[in-house]
Design a protein around this motif. Sequence first.
Motif, PDB file in Angstrom:
ATOM      1  N   ALA A  78       0.848  -1.185   0.000  1.00 16.14           N
ATOM      2  CA  ALA A  78       0.000   0.000   0.000  1.00 16.14           C
ATOM      3  C   ALA A  78       0.882   1.234   0.000  1.00 16.14           C
ATOM      4  N   GLY A  79       0.243   2.379   0.016  1.00 14.47           N
ATOM      5  CA  GLY A  79       0.961   3.631   0.156  1.00 14.47           C
ATOM      6  C   GLY A  79       1.335   3.860   1.607  1.00 14.47           C
ATOM      7  N   PRO A  80       1.821   5.061   1.937  1.00 15.86           N
ATOM      8  CA  PRO A  80       2.263   5.324   3.308  1.00 15.86           C
ATOM      9  C   PRO A  80       1.162   5.144   4.356  1.00 15.86           C
ATOM     10  N   LEU A  81      -0.023   5.653   4.080  1.00 15.92           N
ATOM     11  CA  LEU A  81      -1.107   5.526   5.066  1.00 15.92           C
ATOM     12  C   LEU A  81      -1.469   4.069   5.325  1.00 15.92           C
ATOM     13  N   GLY A  82      -1.681   3.307   4.267  1.00 14.90           N
ATOM     14  CA  GLY A  82      -2.063   1.906   4.422  1.00 14.90           C
ATOM     15  C   GLY A  82      -0.982   1.056   5.055  1.00 14.90           C
ATOM     16  N   THR A  83       0.264   1.291   4.662  1.00 18.15           N
ATOM     17  CA  THR A  83       1.364   0.494   5.206  1.00 18.15           C
ATOM     18  C   THR A  83       1.592   0.789   6.682  1.00 18.15           C
ATOM     19  N   PHE A  84       1.575   2.065   7.073  1.00 17.89           N
ATOM     20  CA  PHE A  84       1.741   2.397   8.493  1.00 17.89           C
ATOM     21  C   PHE A  84       0.568   1.874   9.317  1.00 17.89           C
ATOM     22  N   ARG A  85      -0.638   1.954   8.763  1.00 20.09           N
ATOM     23  CA  ARG A  85      -1.797   1.411   9.499  1.00 20.09           C
ATOM     24  C   ARG A  85      -1.647  -0.087   9.711  1.00 20.09           C
ATOM     25  N   LYS A  86      -1.191  -0.776   8.656  1.00 20.18           N
ATOM     26  CA  LYS A  86      -1.009  -2.227   8.764  1.00 20.18           C
ATOM     27  C   LYS A  86       0.069  -2.549   9.792  1.00 20.18           C
ATOM     28  N   ALA A  87       1.205  -1.846   9.742  1.00 21.95           N
ATOM     29  CA  ALA A  87       2.306  -2.114  10.667  1.00 21.95           C
ATOM     30  C   ALA A  87       1.915  -1.807  12.102  1.00 21.95           C
ATOM     31  N   LEU A  88       1.243  -0.709  12.316  1.00 25.71           N
ATOM     32  CA  LEU A  88       0.913  -0.319  13.683  1.00 25.71           C
ATOM     33  C   LEU A  88      -0.278  -1.103  14.230  1.00 25.71           C
ATOM     34  N   THR A  89      -1.120  -1.633  13.341  1.00 21.85           N
ATOM     35  CA  THR A  89      -2.200  -2.507  13.807  1.00 21.85           C
ATOM     36  C   THR A  89      -1.612  -3.800  14.355  1.00 21.85           C
ATOM     37  N   ALA A  95      -1.051   5.277  17.026  1.00 20.83           N
ATOM     38  CA  ALA A  95      -0.720   6.294  16.026  1.00 20.83           C
ATOM     39  C   ALA A  95      -0.810   5.735  14.613  1.00 20.83           C
ATOM     40  N   LYS A  96      -1.965   5.228  14.233  1.00 17.42           N
ATOM     41  CA  LYS A  96      -2.122   4.579  12.938  1.00 17.42           C
ATOM     42  C   LYS A  96      -2.048   5.553  11.768  1.00 17.42           C
ATOM     43  N   ASP A  97      -2.293   6.831  12.013  1.00 17.23           N
ATOM     44  CA  ASP A  97      -2.311   7.808  10.925  1.00 17.23           C
ATOM     45  C   ASP A  97      -0.986   8.540  10.761  1.00 17.23           C
ATOM     46  N   ILE A  98       0.089   7.994  11.309  1.00 19.80           N
ATOM     47  CA  ILE A  98       1.401   8.622  11.185  1.00 19.80           C
ATOM     48  C   ILE A  98       1.886   8.624   9.734  1.00 19.80           C
ATOM     49  N   GLY A  99       1.327   7.782   8.913  1.00 14.29           N
ATOM     50  CA  GLY A  99       1.685   7.732   7.494  1.00 14.29           C
ATOM     51  C   GLY A  99       1.321   8.996   6.742  1.00 14.29           C
ATOM     52  N   ILE A 100       0.556   9.886   7.370  1.00 15.86           N
ATOM     53  CA  ILE A 100       0.204  11.151   6.724  1.00 15.86           C
ATOM     54  C   ILE A 100       1.430  12.055   6.608  1.00 15.86           C
ATOM     55  N   ILE A 101       2.443  11.855   7.450  1.00 16.23           N
ATOM     56  CA  ILE A 101       3.635  12.711   7.433  1.00 16.23           C
ATOM     57  C   ILE A 101       4.347  12.648   6.079  1.00 16.23           C
ATOM     58  N   PRO A 102       4.666  11.456   5.528  1.00 19.48           N
ATOM     59  CA  PRO A 102       5.297  11.461   4.209  1.00 19.48           C
ATOM     60  C   PRO A 102       4.367  11.971   3.108  1.00 19.48           C
ATOM     61  N   VAL A 103       3.068  11.804   3.275  1.00 22.29           N
ATOM     62  CA  VAL A 103       2.128  12.313   2.276  1.00 22.29           C
ATOM     63  C   VAL A 103       2.167  13.841   2.261  1.00 22.29           C
ATOM     64  N   ILE A 104       2.156  14.461   3.438  1.00 18.67           N
ATOM     65  CA  ILE A 104       2.222  15.922   3.524  1.00 18.67           C
ATOM     66  C   ILE A 104       3.578  16.414   3.018  1.00 18.67           C
ATOM     67  N   GLY A 105       4.644  15.700   3.337  1.00 19.38           N
ATOM     68  CA  GLY A 105       5.964  16.070   2.822  1.00 19.38           C
ATOM     69  C   GLY A 105       6.020  16.023   1.307  1.00 19.38           C
TER      70      GLY A 105
END
Length: 176
Positions: A78-89, A95-105
């Motif tokens: 997945a992209g950053p959001l999906g992958t971080f959600r999967k890893a943190l689940t 902090a499942k939405d931490i993948g938003i940081i690379p998206v905003i960057g």
Amino acid sequence: MSDDKLPTVEQREQFSDRWGFILACIGSAVGMANVWAFPYRTAKYGGASFLIAYFICAAVLGFTGVAGEIAFGRWGQAGPLGTFRKALTLRNKPAKDIGIIPVIGSLAIGIGYAVVIGWVLRYLWGAIGGGMLASESTSDYFGQIVGDFGSVGWHMLGLVIALFVMIAGVTAGIEK
């Protein structure tokens, strides 16, 4: 946690060949400072010996960072959001939405490049139409472009072009 409790992720489009992927990585990695400021400052200030440290840092950070990012993305499929959600689940982390940081960057970098794309389009139009050659100097022409919102329309055109490339997808857009 068992695999049947993992969030489902839709399949994403992939690059069709290795060269398309390599060129996309190079295009993402080469920043404006590497293209414009770095060679100029190295030549102007005699810092050619700095190249040794620069290439070592670029190689170490590039190889480990890119390899880690690719491995993490392939694992998550997945992209950053999906992958971080999967890893943190898997780790029961809140902090499942931490993948938003690379998206905003990436969004911030894209906005910076939209400005440059607007300038490139404006310069191209000036070169084809003769407006750039009619100006007394290059700095005067550039001053007209950057002053008083002189290129907003060109920046918007650059954003529209980028939008159509992204809508086309990986194979038909980015690789082409």
